[in-house]
Design an enzyme around this catalytic site. Sequence first.
Site, PDB file in Angstrom:
ATOM      1  N   GLU A 145       9.763   0.148  -3.132  1.00 49.13           N
ATOM      2  CA  GLU A 145       8.878   0.939  -2.254  1.00 49.13           C
ATOM      3  C   GLU A 145       9.686   1.823  -1.332  1.00 49.13           C
ATOM      4  OE1 GLU A 145       6.061  -1.656  -0.313  1.00 49.13           O
ATOM      5  OE2 GLU A 145       5.389  -2.492  -2.199  1.00 49.13           O
ATOM      6  N   ARG A 182       3.284  -8.821  -2.672  1.00 53.14           N
ATOM      7  CA  ARG A 182       4.592  -8.167  -2.684  1.00 53.14           C
ATOM      8  C   ARG A 182       4.907  -7.792  -4.130  1.00 53.14           C
ATOM      9  NH1 ARG A 182       3.870  -7.458   1.868  1.00 53.14           N
ATOM     10  NH2 ARG A 182       5.145  -8.007   3.664  1.00 53.14           N
ATOM     11  N   HIS A 228       0.887   0.735  -0.457  1.00 54.80           N
ATOM     12  CA  HIS A 228       1.032  -0.441   0.432  1.00 54.80           C
ATOM     13  C   HIS A 228       0.249  -0.238   1.734  1.00 54.80           C
ATOM     14  CE1 HIS A 228       3.819  -4.041   1.494  1.00 54.80           C
ATOM     15  NE2 HIS A 228       2.645  -4.174   2.055  1.00 54.80           N
ATOM     16  N   ILE A 229      -1.073  -0.204   1.578  1.00 56.57           N
ATOM     17  CA  ILE A 229      -1.935   0.049   2.745  1.00 56.57           C
ATOM     18  C   ILE A 229      -2.829  -1.153   3.062  1.00 56.57           C
ATOM     19  CG2 ILE A 229      -1.944   2.568   2.558  1.00 56.57           C
ATOM     20  CD1 ILE A 229      -4.771   2.264   1.186  1.00 56.57           C
TER      21      ILE A 229
HETATM   22  C1  DGY Z   1       2.047  -7.471   5.581  1.00 52.80           C
HETATM   23  O1  DGY Z   1       1.761  -7.470   6.777  1.00 52.80           O
HETATM   24  O2  DGY Z   1       2.933  -8.184   5.120  1.00 52.80           O
HETATM   25  C2  DGY Z   1       1.249  -6.609   4.647  1.00 52.80           C
HETATM   26  O3  DGY Z   1       1.930  -6.387   3.467  1.00 52.80           O
HETATM   27  C3  DGY Z   1       0.875  -5.302   5.243  1.00 52.80           C
HETATM   28  O4  DGY Z   1       0.037  -4.566   4.379  1.00 52.80           O
END
Ligand code: DGY
Length: 324
Positions: free
Chosen positions: A266, A237, A285-286
């Site tokens: 984001e 994060r 964020h992939i």
């Molecule tokens: C999540 O599921 O928390 C992840 O950040 C997704 O990429």
Amino acid sequence: MKRPKVFIANEIPKAAEEYIGQHCDYIMWDFSKRKTFQGIVDNIGDVDGILEVGMKIDRDLLKHAPSLKVVSNISVGYNNYNLQDMKAMGVLGTNTPGVLDNTVADLILGLIISAGRRIVEADADTKAGNWKKGEMDKFFGKDIHHSTLGIVGMGRIGEAVAKRAKGFDMDIIYHNRTRKEDAEKRLGARYMDMDQVLQNADFLVVMTPLTDETHHLIGEGELKKMKKEAFLINASRGPVVDEVALIKALEEGWIAGAGLDVYEKEPVDANNPLLQMKNVVTLPHIGSATRKTRDEMAMVAARAIVEVLEKGDSACIVPELRKS
Ligand code: DGY
């Protein structure tokens, strides 16, 4: 018996929607419209469950959902949950642990290799037609194999990263709230205190959940302890890393570069200086973004919401909100 009612706030695969439909009545957000707080409020007045991704779940929202029993996140991270408010208002929350570990770990290895071996930078340069004969050292990078991988946060994803790193003959060191001797045996990882991990890592992977304790866990002090040749990799994060400090560290050369999938804000601002830095690989964020994994996550989240509504329990209820 009256069927429970679910509000589906994010687009989900047909199979997950059908599963919910077999067990509950449901309504869905009109995905042709931009989501607004008022729009959400208008949908949740009589629902028992909400299925969503990253929606802020706090008192301000919960007070508009008097029948709500459970919120199901289609993600493993649940920093969008205000756990105190949910506890106080008797609302359970679930997440999707396990199903995305390998997919996120794959991406983290991708970030390590892309940042260390300058793949994105070299790709852009080659496509721009800049490859000139004789330029042998233009994209010298850092070896991944036999380098030291520091993992801060040795959870399931941290372990999956270590497992992959073993195949690269990396020396694996880690710091975690609690030492994990079983993981050490399985993965050949060595436990160290935070400072030792910071000082020794060639690639520092931050993989902690975002909590009050981990907010800005990596700040100026920590970045200054890292090697000048080291890379910071964050796919957990954004706010776990103090972004202002990271920008300063990169501008002033305290570290060599970074690989980022997450940001303090984001979507990331187009004018964020990180986006202009050649030594920083930036992804949107992939981490879990493969069709198979996202489909599985949606199914896990759908099953969790049904379990809670039908049986009052689910293995996916986040630990802080479990009753016993
Ligand atoms: C999540 O599921 O928390 C992840 O950040 C997704 O990429």
